[in-house]
Design a protein around this motif. Structure first.
Motif, PDB file in Angstrom:
ATOM      1  N   ASP A  58       0.112   5.671  -2.566  1.00 45.72           N
ATOM      2  CA  ASP A  58       0.146   4.548  -3.506  1.00 45.72           C
ATOM      3  C   ASP A  58       1.584   4.207  -3.877  1.00 45.72           C
ATOM      4  OD1 ASP A  58      -2.753   4.138  -3.957  1.00 45.72           O
ATOM      5  OD2 ASP A  58      -2.640   6.156  -4.794  1.00 45.72           O
ATOM      6  N   MET A  96      -4.164   9.017  -7.848  1.00 46.52           N
ATOM      7  CA  MET A  96      -2.902   8.364  -7.528  1.00 46.52           C
ATOM      8  C   MET A  96      -2.096   9.316  -6.665  1.00 46.52           C
ATOM      9  SD  MET A  96       0.579   8.043  -8.100  1.00 46.52           S
ATOM     10  CE  MET A  96       0.979   8.851  -9.651  1.00 46.52           C
ATOM     11  N   SER A 105      -2.578   0.768  -7.188  1.00 49.22           N
ATOM     12  CA  SER A 105      -3.554   1.358  -6.274  1.00 49.22           C
ATOM     13  C   SER A 105      -3.517   0.604  -4.942  1.00 49.22           C
ATOM     14  CB  SER A 105      -4.959   1.283  -6.874  1.00 49.22           C
ATOM     15  OG  SER A 105      -5.937   1.534  -5.889  1.00 49.22           O
ATOM     16  N   LYS A 106      -3.162   1.288  -3.888  1.00 47.78           N
ATOM     17  CA  LYS A 106      -3.127   0.664  -2.563  1.00 47.78           C
ATOM     18  C   LYS A 106      -4.499   0.146  -2.172  1.00 47.78           C
ATOM     19  CE  LYS A 106      -2.173   1.691   2.310  1.00 47.78           C
ATOM     20  NZ  LYS A 106      -1.795   2.754   3.285  1.00 47.78           N
ATOM     21  N   THR A 146       3.518   0.726  -3.242  1.00 50.03           N
ATOM     22  CA  THR A 146       4.159   0.025  -4.350  1.00 50.03           C
ATOM     23  C   THR A 146       5.627  -0.253  -4.055  1.00 50.03           C
ATOM     24  OG1 THR A 146       2.660   1.106  -5.921  1.00 50.03           O
ATOM     25  CG2 THR A 146       4.667   0.125  -6.825  1.00 50.03           C
TER      26      THR A 146
END
Length: 633
Positions: free
Chosen positions: A154, A150, A213-214, A158
């Motif tokens: 990410d 992470m 999670s992108k 978000t």
């Protein structure tokens, strides 16, 4: 034992201090330079606007956990209703219970220090004295459930996702408060705030988003504002396991959870699985508990608590029935009025209807004396308004009275309290007072006893899906009928109730209004005019400029004294509007559970924690013939 009080340290982060990062971060160096060149920053592992924090950076575990708690077994509980989605970030669908379990926050509060934010997914935060920006330094060992790292990328993804697809009531509050999100390097990012962002809220804003999670998200066609068949990946200790829509679901431990040995997690996340069984109503759920379908029950029915726990498993000690302390702020659970309805826009009508709910009779006859009356929105706390306004409150209220936003009586009258009734179901004194109020409001009783205004009968429908509320609402309906109101209980199925709550198709319903010990921007979502049109909290459709101004005063308070005074004024003003009929609360958790669970001898003041820090007693389970998965041998 208690940790030493810890204070943040001042660091000078200049260009020279960053040169060692050049090969690793490249262009990120220059971004950081622009932020902090020759500027003193405060760097800390924890943040509290009003004072010292409880735990230092070298803590080994939280004071209220058992650091040696065993891992294993299953926690199982019941849920009423149904579910068809795993997305709590939209008002579409019925989200499953504990839908946010897979996700974690950048910073967290603890159950014994609820107004401090501690770095969790981060190591430290940095900010200048004016809090014009906050830098988050992420831990480098945090991974999603598939083992992927992470990173700040990410978090950027978000943030953009929530700002584009978040709930309108959320965006209405935060949209104009963050001017920029900037990735500084792989594990470092920065929020810059506008002048509209309250100082006290800025660190909270910087840690408000749980990372997605992108990579996983971009590989799917998922949207934040739509329902989800399954949740996206998170960084949490548990992942979604098996589920059957509307019937049951299980969250299972991630065996590769990155944070298992983190000091903030020692003695926590002790169960291998968390299973939730869905039931249509409370009676069916209780029978399921007796049959061992699930093993832990937080009992919310006074009738069942007083009369239903005499079955053999309780008598022989296999099931423990007990009351555990609850130090949380009392929820302002209430019947609320739909202020969209023209008939409820007259405060005399709302007051009259409130007079006809007899709490004293209900508590004695229906609730076995288990409850206290909700009085305001911060009941059972120092934030509750009392008596007549203090000098500080008057300073806030007088200008609003001068502008005609509140009646002058708010400056001299005692704070509004719920009416007190006799032990008879129908209090005749309150009936006479309510009749006079409706007469003044133009709702006149005809020859048939029904009250009309301009030919319209005064009709009130209570929207409810649970049969357990029949015995509570029906006496209220009977009292209203004696007043000349066409009152009915409209009991529908849970899906219909959810849809009608969202669409505003109701007259009165039960709403649980949850306040905090350090009131902040969430007040706009509960009571603010700007969120009323589309809100899961401001269901009553409250739009009041005076209330908006008092919320501003609470949110912008810079000292504990200012915040307390402003909250007193807000509580006082909200009560004068009478958009709710206060219900009841209790200062204990009434729980029953199979004697396969254990908990620390002293629970923290602000959490029961049965999922968080209780544990499974395998030896006792074996004695009772219960397997780790919850089945009886």
């Amino acid at each position: 034992m208690p940790q030493a009080i810890c204070r943040p340290r001042i660091v000078n982060r200049t260009r020279h201090a960053l040169l060692g990062s050049t090969l690793l971060f490249g262009a990120a160096l220059w971004a950081d330079q622009a932020v902090a060149q020759d500027e003193a920053l405060i760097e800390t592992h924890a943040y509290s606007y009003f004072g010292d924090v409880k735990y230092g950076p070298d803590m080994t575990h939280l004071d209220y956990v058992n650091p040696d708690a065993p891992k294993g077994g299953e926690m199982s509980q019941s849920v009423l209703g149904t579910f068809d989605s795993f997305n709590l970030f939209t008002r579409l669908g019925n989200a499953a219970a504990l839908s946010t379990t897979p996700f974690e926050d950048i910073m967290i509060a603890t159950a014994d220090d609820p107004t401090t934010l501690y770095c969790y997914l981060c190591t430290t935060i940095e900010y200048p004295e004016d809090l014009s920006y906050v830098i988050i330094n992420l831990r480098e060992d945090v991974t999603f459930s598939d083992g992927s790292p992470m990173t700040a990328a990410d978090m950027e993804f978000t943030y953009n996702l929530f700002m584009e697809q978040g709930l309108p009531e959320f965006l209405a509050v935060v949209n104009d408060q963050i001017s920029d999100f900037e990735v500084l390097d792989t594990y470092r990012f920065k929020y810059t705030f506008t002048d509209q962002a309250p100082l006290r809220a800025r660190v909270g804003l910087a840690s408000i988003f749980s990372p997605f999670s992108k990579a996983e998200w971009e590989a799917s066609d998922r949207r934040l504002d739509e329902s989800w068949d399954t949740p996206p990946m998170g960084t949490g200790a548990y992942m979604l396991g098996s589920f059957d829509y509307g019937r049951d679901l299980t969250y299972v431990r991630n065996p590769n959870f990155w944070g298992a040995d983190l000091p903030l997690n020692v003695g926590r996340n002790n169960f291998d699985s968390i299973r939730l069984e869905y039931f249509a109503d409370g009676s069916a759920a209780l029978e399921g508990f007796k049959a061992g379908i699930y093993r832990f029950r937080n009992e919310f029915s006074s009738l069942q608590w007083a009369t239903a726990y005499d079955f053999p498993a309780v008598q022989d000690g296999a099931v423990i029935k007990t009351e555990l302390p609850d130090g949380n702020l009392a929820s302002a659970q209430s019947f609320i009025f739909n202020l969209r309805r023209e008939k409820f826009q007259d405060p005399r009508v709302r007051e009259a209807l409130g007079l006809m709910f007899n709490f004293e009779w209900s508590n004695e006859t229906l609730f076995y004396g288990l409850y206290d009356r909700v009085t305001g929105f911060w009941s059972n706390s120092e934030l509750a308004a009392t008596g007549t306004p203090s000098e500080g409150e008057l300073a806030l209220l007088q200008p609003l009275v001068d502008e005609g936003l509140f009646d002058a009586s708010i400056l001299t009258d005692e704070v509004v309290m719920p009416p007190v009734s006799t032990s008879n179901q129908l209090d005749r004194g309150n009936l006479r007072r309510a009749s006079a109020l409706l007469d003044e409001a133009g709702w006149i009783a005809g020859d048939d006893g029904m009250r009309r205004k301009e030919g319209e009968v005064l009709r009130v429908e209570f929207l409810e899906s649970s049969p357990s509320w029949d015995r509570i609402i029906n006496p209220y309906v009977q009292n209203l009928t004696r007043l000349g109101i066409d009152a009915v209980l409209d009991r529908v199925d849970p899906a219909q109730e959810t849809e009608r709550r969202r669409s505003g198709d109701w007259d009165m319903l039960t709403h649980s209004i949850q306040m905090g010990l350090e009131p902040g921007q969430v007040l706009y979502q509960w009571f603010g005019s700007e969120t009323a049109e589309d809100s899961s909290r401001n269901l009553m459709y409250l739009k009041n400029e005076g209330i908006d101004r008092l919320i501003d005063a609470v949110v912008n308070a810079t000292t504990t004294e200012e915040m307390t005074t402003a909250t007193h004024a807000l509580d006082r003003a909200l009560r004068t509007i009478r958009f709710n009929v206060p219900q009841w609360f209790k200062a204990v958790h009434t729980v029953a559970y199979y004697d396969i669970y254990d908990h620390p001898a002293e629970l923290p003041p602000y959490a029961l924690g049965e999922i968080d820090f209780w544990w499974y007693d395998a030896d006792r389970a074996a004695e009772l013939g219960i397997t780790a998965g919850g089945d009886t041998q």
